[in-house]
Scaffold this motif. Sequence first.
Motif, mmCIF file in Angstrom:
data_model
loop_
_atom_site.group_PDB
_atom_site.id
_atom_site.type_symbol
_atom_site.label_atom_id
_atom_site.label_comp_id
_atom_site.label_asym_id
_atom_site.label_seq_id
_atom_site.Cartn_x
_atom_site.Cartn_y
_atom_site.Cartn_z
ATOM 1 N N PRO A 107 36.999 -0.807 -39.877
ATOM 2 C CA PRO A 107 38.354 -0.359 -39.458
ATOM 3 C C PRO A 107 39.114 -1.263 -38.954
ATOM 4 C CG PRO A 107 36.151 0.930 -38.600
ATOM 5 C CD PRO A 107 35.670 -0.676 -39.052
ATOM 6 N N TYR A 108 40.789 -0.901 -39.323
ATOM 7 C CA TYR A 108 42.034 -1.405 -39.595
ATOM 8 C C TYR A 108 41.924 -2.687 -40.286
ATOM 9 C CZ TYR A 108 40.841 1.772 -35.080
ATOM 10 O OH TYR A 108 40.368 2.655 -34.152
ATOM 11 N N CYS A 109 41.056 -2.649 -40.757
ATOM 12 C CA CYS A 109 40.797 -4.473 -41.746
ATOM 13 C C CYS A 109 42.115 -4.059 -42.574
ATOM 14 C CB CYS A 109 39.909 -4.524 -42.391
ATOM 15 S SG CYS A 109 39.962 -6.049 -43.085
ATOM 16 N N ASP A 110 42.000 -3.136 -43.844
ATOM 17 C CA ASP A 110 43.123 -2.889 -45.131
ATOM 18 C C ASP A 110 42.801 -3.698 -45.776
ATOM 19 O OD1 ASP A 110 42.411 -0.147 -43.788
ATOM 20 O OD2 ASP A 110 44.073 -0.733 -43.347
ATOM 21 N N ALA A 111 42.024 -5.368 -45.785
ATOM 22 C CA ALA A 111 42.373 -5.692 -46.833
ATOM 23 C C ALA A 111 41.771 -5.648 -48.521
ATOM 24 C CB ALA A 111 41.642 -7.488 -46.047
ATOM 25 N N PRO A 112 42.478 -6.368 -49.233
ATOM 26 C CA PRO A 112 41.987 -5.638 -50.671
ATOM 27 C C PRO A 112 40.277 -6.819 -50.809
ATOM 28 C CG PRO A 112 43.765 -7.544 -50.595
ATOM 29 C CD PRO A 112 43.356 -7.406 -48.983
ATOM 30 N N ILE A 113 39.651 -5.596 -51.541
ATOM 31 C CA ILE A 113 38.320 -5.465 -51.456
ATOM 32 C C ILE A 113 37.596 -7.374 -52.545
ATOM 33 C CG2 ILE A 113 35.790 -4.799 -52.429
ATOM 34 C CD1 ILE A 113 37.071 -2.227 -52.219
ATOM 35 N N ARG A 114 36.586 -8.183 -51.760
ATOM 36 C CA ARG A 114 36.861 -9.256 -52.195
ATOM 37 C C ARG A 114 35.109 -9.501 -52.834
ATOM 38 N NH1 ARG A 114 40.908 -9.589 -54.077
ATOM 39 N NH2 ARG A 114 42.779 -10.816 -53.380
ATOM 40 N N HIS A 115 33.981 -8.253 -52.274
ATOM 41 C CA HIS A 115 33.093 -8.490 -52.543
ATOM 42 C C HIS A 115 32.298 -6.984 -52.236
ATOM 43 C CE1 HIS A 115 32.472 -12.887 -49.879
ATOM 44 N NE2 HIS A 115 32.777 -12.535 -51.136
ATOM 45 N N ILE A 116 31.576 -6.880 -52.836
ATOM 46 C CA ILE A 116 30.179 -5.030 -52.560
ATOM 47 C C ILE A 116 29.065 -5.740 -51.863
ATOM 48 C CG2 ILE A 116 29.649 -3.600 -53.900
ATOM 49 C CD1 ILE A 116 32.831 -3.863 -54.094
ATOM 50 N N ASP A 117 28.940 -5.563 -50.591
ATOM 51 C CA ASP A 117 28.207 -5.613 -49.603
ATOM 52 C C ASP A 117 27.505 -4.269 -49.453
ATOM 53 O OD1 ASP A 117 27.598 -7.157 -47.425
ATOM 54 O OD2 ASP A 117 28.036 -5.396 -46.332
ATOM 55 N N HIS A 118 26.029 -5.211 -49.785
ATOM 56 C CA HIS A 118 24.925 -4.080 -49.387
ATOM 57 C C HIS A 118 25.093 -3.902 -47.334
ATOM 58 C CE1 HIS A 118 23.179 -6.045 -52.938
ATOM 59 N NE2 HIS A 118 22.661 -4.703 -53.228
ATOM 60 N N ALA A 119 25.625 -2.760 -47.227
ATOM 61 C CA ALA A 119 24.832 -2.251 -45.763
ATOM 62 C C ALA A 119 24.326 -2.632 -45.423
ATOM 63 C CB ALA A 119 26.088 -1.314 -45.968
#
Length: 206
Positions: A107-119
């Motif tokens: 939340p509130y970050c909005d930076a470009p995606i660099r990693h596809i992460d396992h939650a």
Amino acid sequence: MADTLVERVTGSPAEVASPVAVHLVMADRTAFAGDPEPATVTGYGPIPAEIARRMVAAAVTDRRSAATLRRLYRRGGALIAMESRARRFPKVLAAFIATRDHTCRTPYCDAPIRHIDHAHPHHDGGPTSAVNGQGMCECCNYAKEASGWQVSTTVESGSHTTEFVTPTGAHYRSTAPPPPGAPQLTVATIGTRVRVDVDAMRCPAA
Ligand SMILES: [Zn+2]
């Protein structure tokens, strides 16, 4: 200066064309029926429908470019699910999650995606799936690995939702943005009745 930048970034001479992929997501009616619903460019954000149609027209008529049309299916407010047995997210699944999330899911970050992460971490039994996967920027992905963070994902009312619990106990929720296209409305029986009553009030003769 632009040529120098291209050479430094790509490592090849500026006169040699470098492949660049642009993921443009739009509703079918925007693409083919002139609908004004904005399209989105993954990692950038919404763009006007007319600009999107011009980009598609330019891509399919320019011999130097390769345009691929990929259909994405939505049910309610969510794109379809995918799952893999591998630890790393396969390319198609990673592209799917990046298309769904647009930007970092914190939340509130909005930076470009660099990693596809396992939650839910893979080493702890977390599956490599669209539901457990989320797009993150590098900073947020490393931060969430620190002790005290808890991250869980669900699909609620058709929307992919992530809940973050920080080391101080604060709860934050993040929902994937709805895909382009008109929202699917559900008209309850009572809503239909109210509308009929209002219509009858407007036109008593009927
Ligand atoms: Zn982030």
